[in-house]
Design an enzyme around this catalytic site. Structure first.
Site, PDB file in Angstrom:
ATOM      1  N   ILE A  24       0.865  -1.190   0.000  1.00 57.69           N
ATOM      2  CA  ILE A  24       0.000   0.000   0.000  1.00 57.69           C
ATOM      3  C   ILE A  24       0.892   1.227   0.000  1.00 57.69           C
ATOM      4  O   ILE A  24       1.566   1.506   0.992  1.00 57.69           O
ATOM      5  CB  ILE A  24      -0.911   0.042   1.253  1.00 57.69           C
ATOM      6  N   GLU A  25       0.871   1.978  -1.089  1.00 60.76           N
ATOM      7  CA  GLU A  25       1.747   3.150  -1.156  1.00 60.76           C
ATOM      8  C   GLU A  25       1.153   4.346  -1.872  1.00 60.76           C
ATOM      9  O   GLU A  25       1.835   5.343  -2.080  1.00 60.76           O
ATOM     10  CB  GLU A  25       3.087   2.775  -1.794  1.00 60.76           C
TER      11      GLU A  25
END
Length: 236
Positions: free
Chosen positions: A119-120
């Site tokens: 998740i970025e």
């Protein structure tokens, strides 16, 4: 001694050595790859500079499968390298659809490292929606495989959006620095991605490099064992 105590401070409680056990440089190096690295000559990599572990991009969003996932995955299995699969999360996609997509394409087996949710980016979606859909992904994968996935993020993104939401999941933090991450909320990380400029014989492009602050036996606590539905962590 100070170096040893510094490293042990970042080893998660579940994989810290028993009191009185002294370790010499408790540190393992690994890499993560995707199609961006193009075709990798894994036999050369292992012969020249064998990594202790490798994470391979498997899927992204609701319908993308990394074009070199199968090749990388099979080569690592043949060579006996610890391997793990990761999913690049798209905040605008439904968490359940993305989870099913990952589960249908990942080929986790006994001994593989725990699955990873990368998740970025919010992709312009409200943070609370992103958090909820990521939570759905994590829960579906955990329910199916009987294991808590690893959450991957940059330190900046984690502290801005994720801190306090997934504290019971193993954490893999990206911070490109000579200084190990010290998270504001005190969360202990399991893996640190410290550079994206790694050079390996057999890989034609730069690669992300990571460190696990512990021994092979400690890292093995983040591997899977067989279940009728998939895999299960051996970590307590």
């Amino acid at each position: 001694m100070r170096f040893l105590l510094f490293l042990l401070a970042f080893v998660p409680q579940s994989v810290r050595p028993h009191a009185g056990v002294m370790l010499k440089s408790p540190e393992l190096k690994g890499i993560d790859v995707s199609h961006y690295q193009e075709t990798i000559e894994w036999d050369t990599v292992v012969a020249r500079q064998r990594p202790d572990f490798v994470f391979v991009k498997c899927t992204e969003g609701s319908d993308y499968v990394d074009s070199l996932y199968c090749r990388n995955w099979q080569a690592l299995g043949r060579l006996g390298v610890r391997r793990g699969a990761y999913h690049f999360f798209r905040a605008y996609g439904c968490g359940d659809v993305q989870a099913r997509h990952f589960l249908q394409n990942a080929e986790l087996q006994a001994g593989d490292l725990l699955p990873v949710l990368d998740i970025e980016t919010t992709s312009g979606v409200a943070p609370e929606i992103m958090i909820e859909e990521a939570r759905i992904w994590l829960q579906m994968v955990e329910d199916q495989l009987g294991v808590k996935p690893i959450v991957y993020s940059s330190q900046r993104f984690y502290e801005r959006y994720l801190a306090g939401h997934f504290d019971d999941y193993p954490l893999w933090i990206a911070r490109y620095s000579n200084e190990a991450p010290a998270l504001a909320n005190g969360k202990i990380w399991n893996i640190w991605q410290y550079s994206n400029q790694g050079c390996y014989d057999g890989i034609c492009r730069k690669v992300d490099v990571n460190v696990f602050p512990g021994t092979p036996e400690m890292l093995d606590q983040l591997r899977c064992k067989p279940l009728p539905t998939g895999c299960e962590s051996t970590a307590p």
